[in-house]
Design a protein around this motif. Structure first.
Motif, PDB file in Angstrom:
ATOM      1  N   THR A  39       0.678  -1.029   0.202  1.00  0.00           N
ATOM      2  CA  THR A  39       0.128  -0.285  -0.019  1.00  0.00           C
ATOM      3  C   THR A  39       0.440   1.268  -0.145  1.00  0.00           C
ATOM      4  O   THR A  39       2.329   1.832   0.553  1.00  0.00           O
ATOM      5  CB  THR A  39      -0.469  -0.186   1.442  1.00  0.00           C
ATOM      6  OG1 THR A  39      -2.169  -0.946   1.154  1.00  0.00           O
ATOM      7  CG2 THR A  39      -1.961   1.370   1.464  1.00  0.00           C
ATOM      8  N   MET A  40       0.223   2.873  -0.765  1.00  0.00           N
ATOM      9  CA  MET A  40       1.291   3.928  -1.093  1.00  0.00           C
ATOM     10  C   MET A  40       0.584   4.985  -0.764  1.00  0.00           C
ATOM     11  O   MET A  40      -0.966   4.453  -1.546  1.00  0.00           O
ATOM     12  CB  MET A  40       1.935   3.454  -2.271  1.00  0.00           C
ATOM     13  CG  MET A  40       3.521   2.716  -2.363  1.00  0.00           C
ATOM     14  SD  MET A  40       3.998   2.779  -3.891  1.00  0.00           S
ATOM     15  CE  MET A  40       5.154   4.106  -3.716  1.00  0.00           C
ATOM     16  N   ARG A  41       0.902   5.722  -0.249  1.00  0.00           N
ATOM     17  CA  ARG A  41      -0.079   7.184  -0.296  1.00  0.00           C
ATOM     18  C   ARG A  41      -0.068   7.915  -1.681  1.00  0.00           C
ATOM     19  O   ARG A  41       1.103   7.431  -2.604  1.00  0.00           O
ATOM     20  CB  ARG A  41       0.070   7.921   0.515  1.00  0.00           C
ATOM     21  CG  ARG A  41      -1.053   7.730   2.161  1.00  0.00           C
ATOM     22  CD  ARG A  41      -0.248   8.150   3.608  1.00  0.00           C
ATOM     23  NE  ARG A  41      -0.276   7.554   4.336  1.00  0.00           N
ATOM     24  CZ  ARG A  41      -1.121   8.556   6.143  1.00  0.00           C
ATOM     25  NH1 ARG A  41      -0.807   9.391   5.928  1.00  0.00           N
ATOM     26  NH2 ARG A  41      -1.086   8.254   6.856  1.00  0.00           N
ATOM     27  N   GLU A  44       3.491   9.196  -1.835  1.00  0.00           N
ATOM     28  CA  GLU A  44       4.365   8.371  -2.027  1.00  0.00           C
ATOM     29  C   GLU A  44       4.823   8.046  -3.547  1.00  0.00           C
ATOM     30  O   GLU A  44       5.879   7.638  -4.080  1.00  0.00           O
ATOM     31  CB  GLU A  44       4.450   6.802  -1.129  1.00  0.00           C
ATOM     32  CG  GLU A  44       4.762   7.717   0.341  1.00  0.00           C
ATOM     33  CD  GLU A  44       3.693   6.441   1.590  1.00  0.00           C
ATOM     34  OE1 GLU A  44       4.369   5.695   3.045  1.00  0.00           O
ATOM     35  OE2 GLU A  44       2.847   5.442   0.713  1.00  0.00           O
ATOM     36  N   ARG A  72      -8.606   2.472  -3.300  1.00  0.00           N
ATOM     37  CA  ARG A  72      -8.540   3.434  -3.048  1.00  0.00           C
ATOM     38  C   ARG A  72      -9.663   3.526  -1.340  1.00  0.00           C
ATOM     39  O   ARG A  72     -10.697   3.913  -1.011  1.00  0.00           O
ATOM     40  CB  ARG A  72      -8.938   4.951  -3.467  1.00  0.00           C
ATOM     41  CG  ARG A  72      -8.699   6.005  -3.209  1.00  0.00           C
ATOM     42  CD  ARG A  72      -9.691   7.483  -4.422  1.00  0.00           C
ATOM     43  NE  ARG A  72      -8.941   8.477  -3.983  1.00  0.00           N
ATOM     44  CZ  ARG A  72     -10.189   9.509  -3.724  1.00  0.00           C
ATOM     45  NH1 ARG A  72     -10.976   8.833  -3.048  1.00  0.00           N
ATOM     46  NH2 ARG A  72      -9.621  10.327  -3.004  1.00  0.00           N
ATOM     47  N   LYS A  73      -8.739   4.493   0.177  1.00  0.00           N
ATOM     48  CA  LYS A  73      -9.340   4.228   0.745  1.00  0.00           C
ATOM     49  C   LYS A  73      -8.331   5.688   1.755  1.00  0.00           C
ATOM     50  O   LYS A  73      -7.435   5.971   1.924  1.00  0.00           O
ATOM     51  CB  LYS A  73      -8.741   3.377   2.097  1.00  0.00           C
ATOM     52  CG  LYS A  73      -8.865   2.930   3.693  1.00  0.00           C
ATOM     53  CD  LYS A  73      -8.802   1.600   3.914  1.00  0.00           C
ATOM     54  CE  LYS A  73      -9.727   1.741   5.353  1.00  0.00           C
ATOM     55  NZ  LYS A  73      -9.257   0.866   6.312  1.00  0.00           N
ATOM     56  N   TYR A  75      -8.785   8.279   4.990  1.00  0.00           N
ATOM     57  CA  TYR A  75      -8.935   8.595   5.703  1.00  0.00           C
ATOM     58  C   TYR A  75      -9.018   9.801   6.772  1.00  0.00           C
ATOM     59  O   TYR A  75      -8.891  10.916   6.184  1.00  0.00           O
ATOM     60  CB  TYR A  75      -7.973   7.881   6.685  1.00  0.00           C
ATOM     61  CG  TYR A  75      -6.914   6.714   6.499  1.00  0.00           C
ATOM     62  CD1 TYR A  75      -7.171   5.581   7.402  1.00  0.00           C
ATOM     63  CD2 TYR A  75      -6.335   6.451   5.293  1.00  0.00           C
ATOM     64  CE1 TYR A  75      -6.946   4.558   7.179  1.00  0.00           C
ATOM     65  CE2 TYR A  75      -5.605   4.380   5.235  1.00  0.00           C
ATOM     66  CZ  TYR A  75      -6.297   3.815   5.934  1.00  0.00           C
ATOM     67  OH  TYR A  75      -5.724   2.363   6.318  1.00  0.00           O
ATOM     68  N   ALA A  81      -5.983  11.600   4.398  1.00  0.00           N
ATOM     69  CA  ALA A  81      -4.835  10.485   4.287  1.00  0.00           C
ATOM     70  C   ALA A  81      -5.476  10.175   3.493  1.00  0.00           C
ATOM     71  O   ALA A  81      -6.758   8.838   3.157  1.00  0.00           O
ATOM     72  CB  ALA A  81      -4.868   9.875   4.981  1.00  0.00           C
ATOM     73  N   GLU A  83      -4.625   5.975   0.420  1.00  0.00           N
ATOM     74  CA  GLU A  83      -4.159   4.827   0.007  1.00  0.00           C
ATOM     75  C   GLU A  83      -4.455   4.642  -0.656  1.00  0.00           C
ATOM     76  O   GLU A  83      -5.321   4.068  -1.153  1.00  0.00           O
ATOM     77  CB  GLU A  83      -3.926   3.683   1.650  1.00  0.00           C
ATOM     78  CG  GLU A  83      -2.906   4.955   2.811  1.00  0.00           C
ATOM     79  CD  GLU A  83      -3.066   3.819   4.120  1.00  0.00           C
ATOM     80  OE1 GLU A  83      -2.509   3.642   4.948  1.00  0.00           O
ATOM     81  OE2 GLU A  83      -3.581   2.671   4.060  1.00  0.00           O
ATOM     82  N   TYR A  84      -3.494   3.724  -1.998  1.00  0.00           N
ATOM     83  CA  TYR A  84      -4.164   3.010  -2.340  1.00  0.00           C
ATOM     84  C   TYR A  84      -3.547   1.515  -2.501  1.00  0.00           C
ATOM     85  O   TYR A  84      -1.917   1.030  -2.049  1.00  0.00           O
ATOM     86  CB  TYR A  84      -3.750   3.864  -3.890  1.00  0.00           C
ATOM     87  CG  TYR A  84      -4.037   4.818  -4.274  1.00  0.00           C
ATOM     88  CD1 TYR A  84      -4.778   4.878  -4.929  1.00  0.00           C
ATOM     89  CD2 TYR A  84      -3.615   5.928  -3.842  1.00  0.00           C
ATOM     90  CE1 TYR A  84      -6.128   6.732  -4.810  1.00  0.00           C
ATOM     91  CE2 TYR A  84      -4.320   7.117  -3.585  1.00  0.00           C
ATOM     92  CZ  TYR A  84      -4.851   7.421  -4.572  1.00  0.00           C
ATOM     93  OH  TYR A  84      -5.734   8.772  -4.757  1.00  0.00           O
ATOM     94  N   THR A  85      -4.093   0.443  -2.857  1.00  0.00           N
ATOM     95  CA  THR A  85      -3.618  -0.918  -2.313  1.00  0.00           C
ATOM     96  C   THR A  85      -4.290  -1.331  -3.792  1.00  0.00           C
ATOM     97  O   THR A  85      -5.307  -1.357  -4.020  1.00  0.00           O
ATOM     98  CB  THR A  85      -4.295  -1.550  -1.276  1.00  0.00           C
ATOM     99  OG1 THR A  85      -3.971  -0.499  -0.661  1.00  0.00           O
ATOM    100  CG2 THR A  85      -3.813  -3.068  -1.016  1.00  0.00           C
TER     101      THR A  85
END
Length: 108
Positions: A39-41, A44, A72-73, A75, A81, A83-85
């Motif tokens: 997972t990356m932001r 990043e 895509r999550k 927060y 924030a 995050e991508y996974t």
């Protein structure tokens, strides 16, 4: 163009074309490659890709999300924030990308 001209005649060609449409261009391919590590932001990913503009990165991430390659999550922080996974479908591209890497190493 006739209607039948837009249909795929050969299933191999159709399947390759569909895969290339999902993977997209250079940037999408590189995003996927970096997400294999986890997972990356957004920041990043942008830093890892050096020359990508925020607009292009956003567009590529949206396309990959639309095609179920990544999730895509968000927060609820200030600023938010994100995050991508990779999804299972996205992780399944690992073998293809590794083979392309080996081919590139051998032939370029």
């Amino acid at each position: 163009m006739k209607k039948e001209d837009s249909k795929c005649i050969d299933s191999f060609q159709c399947n390759v074309e569909k895969a290339l449409n999902i993977i997209g261009g250079k940037w999408s391919f590189l995003i996927i490659k970096h997400l294999f590590d986890g997972t990356m932001r957004f920041g990043e990913i942008r830093k890892a890709l050096h020359n990508i503009s925020p607009k292009t990165l956003t567009s590529c991430l949206r396309d990959l999300e639309k095609n179920d390659i990544l999730t895509r999550k968000v927060y609820p922080t200030i600023p938010p924030a994100v995050e991508y996974t990779l999804t299972e479908k996205g992780r399944d591209l690992n073998n293809i990308i590794n083979e392309m890497k080996l081919w590139g190493k051998k032939w370029t």
